[in-house]
Design a protein around this motif. Structure first.
Motif, PDB file in Angstrom:
ATOM      1  N   TYR A  13      -2.565   4.231  -3.622  1.00  0.00           N
ATOM      2  CA  TYR A  13      -2.665   3.113  -4.562  1.00  0.00           C
ATOM      3  C   TYR A  13      -2.033   1.889  -3.910  1.00  0.00           C
ATOM      4  O   TYR A  13      -1.351   1.983  -2.889  1.00  0.00           O
ATOM      5  CB  TYR A  13      -1.982   3.431  -5.893  1.00  0.00           C
ATOM      6  N   GLN A  14      -2.282   0.748  -4.472  1.00  0.00           N
ATOM      7  CA  GLN A  14      -1.673  -0.482  -3.988  1.00  0.00           C
ATOM      8  C   GLN A  14      -1.271  -1.334  -5.176  1.00  0.00           C
ATOM      9  O   GLN A  14      -1.816  -1.193  -6.270  1.00  0.00           O
ATOM     10  CB  GLN A  14      -2.638  -1.239  -3.080  1.00  0.00           C
ATOM     11  N   TYR A  15      -0.276  -2.184  -4.958  1.00  0.00           N
ATOM     12  CA  TYR A  15       0.118  -3.087  -6.036  1.00  0.00           C
ATOM     13  C   TYR A  15       0.399  -4.470  -5.482  1.00  0.00           C
ATOM     14  O   TYR A  15       0.767  -4.652  -4.320  1.00  0.00           O
ATOM     15  CB  TYR A  15       1.328  -2.552  -6.816  1.00  0.00           C
ATOM     16  N   TYR A  16       0.182  -5.446  -6.336  1.00  0.00           N
ATOM     17  CA  TYR A  16       0.353  -6.851  -5.970  1.00  0.00           C
ATOM     18  C   TYR A  16       1.516  -7.434  -6.751  1.00  0.00           C
ATOM     19  O   TYR A  16       1.568  -7.329  -7.983  1.00  0.00           O
ATOM     20  CB  TYR A  16      -0.924  -7.637  -6.282  1.00  0.00           C
ATOM     21  N   LEU A  17       2.469  -8.035  -6.019  1.00  0.00           N
ATOM     22  CA  LEU A  17       3.592  -8.729  -6.645  1.00  0.00           C
ATOM     23  C   LEU A  17       3.238 -10.201  -6.776  1.00  0.00           C
ATOM     24  O   LEU A  17       2.854 -10.837  -5.782  1.00  0.00           O
ATOM     25  CB  LEU A  17       4.861  -8.573  -5.807  1.00  0.00           C
TER      26      LEU A  17
ATOM     27  N   TYR B 150       0.849  -1.191   0.000  1.00  0.00           N
ATOM     28  CA  TYR B 150       0.000   0.000   0.000  1.00  0.00           C
ATOM     29  C   TYR B 150       0.885   1.242   0.000  1.00  0.00           C
ATOM     30  O   TYR B 150       1.780   1.368   0.811  1.00  0.00           O
ATOM     31  CB  TYR B 150      -0.920  -0.011   1.224  1.00  0.00           C
ATOM     32  N   ARG B 151       0.597   2.160  -0.906  1.00  0.00           N
ATOM     33  CA  ARG B 151       1.425   3.346  -1.075  1.00  0.00           C
ATOM     34  C   ARG B 151       0.571   4.612  -1.098  1.00  0.00           C
ATOM     35  O   ARG B 151      -0.623   4.562  -1.400  1.00  0.00           O
ATOM     36  CB  ARG B 151       2.201   3.274  -2.393  1.00  0.00           C
ATOM     37  N   SER B 152       1.213   5.727  -0.815  1.00  0.00           N
ATOM     38  CA  SER B 152       0.548   7.017  -0.950  1.00  0.00           C
ATOM     39  C   SER B 152       1.547   8.038  -1.471  1.00  0.00           C
ATOM     40  O   SER B 152       2.760   7.851  -1.360  1.00  0.00           O
ATOM     41  CB  SER B 152      -0.033   7.484   0.387  1.00  0.00           C
ATOM     42  N   MET B 153       1.024   9.106  -2.043  1.00  0.00           N
ATOM     43  CA  MET B 153       1.886  10.195  -2.517  1.00  0.00           C
ATOM     44  C   MET B 153       1.113  11.505  -2.474  1.00  0.00           C
ATOM     45  O   MET B 153      -0.117  11.520  -2.537  1.00  0.00           O
ATOM     46  CB  MET B 153       2.390   9.928  -3.941  1.00  0.00           C
ATOM     47  N   ILE B 154       1.844  12.583  -2.334  1.00  0.00           N
ATOM     48  CA  ILE B 154       1.269  13.917  -2.485  1.00  0.00           C
ATOM     49  C   ILE B 154       1.509  14.327  -3.931  1.00  0.00           C
ATOM     50  O   ILE B 154       2.645  14.456  -4.372  1.00  0.00           O
ATOM     51  CB  ILE B 154       1.916  14.937  -1.532  1.00  0.00           C
ATOM     52  N   THR B 155       0.443  14.517  -4.675  1.00  0.00           N
ATOM     53  CA  THR B 155       0.557  14.878  -6.085  1.00  0.00           C
ATOM     54  C   THR B 155       0.833  16.383  -6.214  1.00  0.00           C
ATOM     55  O   THR B 155       0.664  17.135  -5.254  1.00  0.00           O
ATOM     56  CB  THR B 155      -0.717  14.500  -6.843  1.00  0.00           C
ATOM     57  N   PRO B 156       1.270  16.837  -7.379  1.00  0.00           N
ATOM     58  CA  PRO B 156       1.605  18.254  -7.553  1.00  0.00           C
ATOM     59  C   PRO B 156       0.478  19.214  -7.209  1.00  0.00           C
ATOM     60  O   PRO B 156       0.735  20.376  -6.887  1.00  0.00           O
ATOM     61  CB  PRO B 156       1.975  18.339  -9.033  1.00  0.00           C
TER      62      PRO B 156
ATOM     63  N   ARG C  68      -9.137  -1.490  -3.045  1.00  0.00           N
ATOM     64  CA  ARG C  68      -9.248  -2.769  -2.329  1.00  0.00           C
ATOM     65  C   ARG C  68     -10.421  -3.594  -2.847  1.00  0.00           C
ATOM     66  O   ARG C  68     -10.326  -4.812  -2.977  1.00  0.00           O
ATOM     67  CB  ARG C  68      -9.391  -2.512  -0.828  1.00  0.00           C
ATOM     68  N   ARG C  69     -11.515  -2.928  -3.133  1.00  0.00           N
ATOM     69  CA  ARG C  69     -12.670  -3.659  -3.657  1.00  0.00           C
ATOM     70  C   ARG C  69     -12.388  -4.195  -5.051  1.00  0.00           C
ATOM     71  O   ARG C  69     -12.779  -5.315  -5.388  1.00  0.00           O
ATOM     72  CB  ARG C  69     -13.898  -2.751  -3.671  1.00  0.00           C
ATOM     73  N   ALA C  70     -11.697  -3.402  -5.864  1.00  0.00           N
ATOM     74  CA  ALA C  70     -11.330  -3.879  -7.201  1.00  0.00           C
ATOM     75  C   ALA C  70     -10.428  -5.109  -7.102  1.00  0.00           C
ATOM     76  O   ALA C  70     -10.579  -6.069  -7.872  1.00  0.00           O
ATOM     77  CB  ALA C  70     -10.623  -2.770  -7.976  1.00  0.00           C
TER      78      ALA C  70
END
Length: 418
Positions: free
Chosen positions: A57-61, A44-50, A85-87
């Motif tokens: 967002y999250q990603y699965y390895l 699980y990741r987060s970022m401050i956009t411009p 998460r639901r997706a």
């Protein structure tokens, strides 16, 4: 100049050209210098956009990952009022990723919506730059993981399907192919930098995004029809057949699977493909997924879940592009510049979760043991300038061939002059 000298120049020219092409291929493949840890887990990741928004967002390895081989990436976009998460729970991408070794990215929309053009919700109203957001995620993945940037794909449902269309229009330099589900083209004008493959899936009884267009059963959005969407793409990417012409000329190639009929709309520019899979009596659902953990909401107009295995068929479409020569006359390039203040902080928080166990540690790397970890990093960002060039599998080879021909012609001219 003697014959020997001319032949020597010709050989040197060929040698330099092929060395250059080889180096370009190596850069494209991004051989990874360090192993990736955490296979079979979700981060699980987060970022401050411009624009100052906190985006997650999250990603699965995939399980059984092989460490240092660049992997394809599939972005999966949720629908309006849904979530990453639901997706991940609903669309069945993780098992397909395990079987075929690719990374799945599940972004969260702004206030659970995506700015797909003339749809939808808060993201559209606030004119959120979701195209830039996706591009920034790709940058982060490239920095943190071992990905093949020539094999980044997009799919999504409903509002997420419309967002998938928008990425095909506005980020074709980084998205190789798009597969929208139950979502139509809501972005005008649509001017991709290259002919991009499209694989649309839609149910005939979809009341949220009506097959023949019109207002959604759940709100004020007036959707573009599926026929209009296919006709637009056929025109944009130069296909020899369209939805409209197929009704009279029967120019599409048709195949059937379970409750679904798929049409391929002729020959498109640069050997690209345009497909439409129509799920008979299918509702506003992800075909092939019964979604037992997600019972219909009271008053829902979602309708019937089709039998067509959408996830597997989408991946097959993406994966089979390896066998298609999609060379272009010029490499498409998108340059994006994002500027933030010196105080803007980009924060990434990743949580590895395993079905068997979960533990936490504050670190930017982990050992190869089976324990999970939390990774936190902070990077001050002032100006982020991203120039992305889409180059497909055969582009370096095509450039090498063209340059070799130029070498030959130049040497021939020298021969006749001298």
């Amino acid at each position: 100049m003697g014959m020997t000298s001319i032949l020597g120049l010709l050989f040197l020219c060929f040698f330099v050209v092929n060395i250059y092409a080889h180096q370009q291929d190596q850069q494209q493949q991004q051989s990874c210098s360090s192993p990736i840890l955490g296979w079979g887990n979700t981060f699980y990741r987060s970022m401050i956009t411009p624009d100052g928004r906190n985006r997650t967002y999250q990603y699965y390895l995939p399980a059984g990952g092989r460490g240092m081989i660049p992997l394809p990436v599939v972005f999966v976009f949720h629908g309006k009022d849904s979530s990453a998460r639901r997706a991940q729970r609903s669309f069945g991408w993780d098992p397909v990723a395990d079987a075929n070794q690719f990374i799945v990215v599940y972004p969260d929309g702004y206030e659970n919506t995506w700015n797909a053009g003339s749809c939808c919700g808060d993201a559209m109203t606030a004119n959120v730059d979701d195209v830039l957001y996706v591009s920034l995620i790709i940058d982060r993945l490239a920095d943190a993981l071992c990905i093949n940037q020539n094999k980044v794909f997009a799919t999504g449902m409903s509002n997420g399907g419309a967002m998938t269309h928008r990425l095909a229009c506005d980020l074709s330099s980084r998205i190789r192919a798009a597969a929208p589900v139950a979502g139509t083209l809501m972005k005008t004008p649509c001017t991709p930098g290259r002919a991009i493959p499209i694989y649309e899936i839609h149910g005939t009884n979809d009341l949220h995004v009506p097959f023949f267009g019109g207002q959604s059963c759940a709100g004020p959005v007036v959707w573009t029809s599926v026929p209009s969407t296919i006709d637009s793409w056929a025109s944009t990417i130069g296909c020899s057949c369209s939805y409209t012409t197929n009704t009279t000329q029967h120019c599409a190639t048709v195949s059937s699977q379970l409750d679904t009929t798929c049409s391929s709309f002729g020959t498109c520019r640069n050997n690209t493909r345009l497909h439409l899979c129509v799920v008979q009596n299918g509702g506003h659902t992800w075909p092939g997924m019964a979604q037992p953990n997600l019972p219909p909401q009271p008053g829902s107009c979602d309708g019937t879940v089709g039998q067509f295995p959408a996830t597997q068929n989408i991946w097959t479409f993406f994966n089979n592009l390896e066998n298609v020569d999609e060379t272009t006359s010029a490499t498409a390039t998108i340059a994006t510049t994002a500027t933030t203040t010196a105080a803007a902080i980009t924060t990434g928080t990743a949580t590895m979760s395993s079905s068997s166990s979960s533990s936490t540690a504050s670190s930017t790397s982990s050992s190869s043991s089976s324990s999970s970890s939390i990774v936190t990093s902070s990077t001050a960002t002032t100006t982020n300038s991203t120039t992305s060039t889409f180059t497909n599998k055969s582009s370096s080879l095509a450039k090498s061939r063209a340059s070799s021909i130029i070498c030959f012609i130049a040497t021939a001219i020298l021969f006749f002059i001298l």
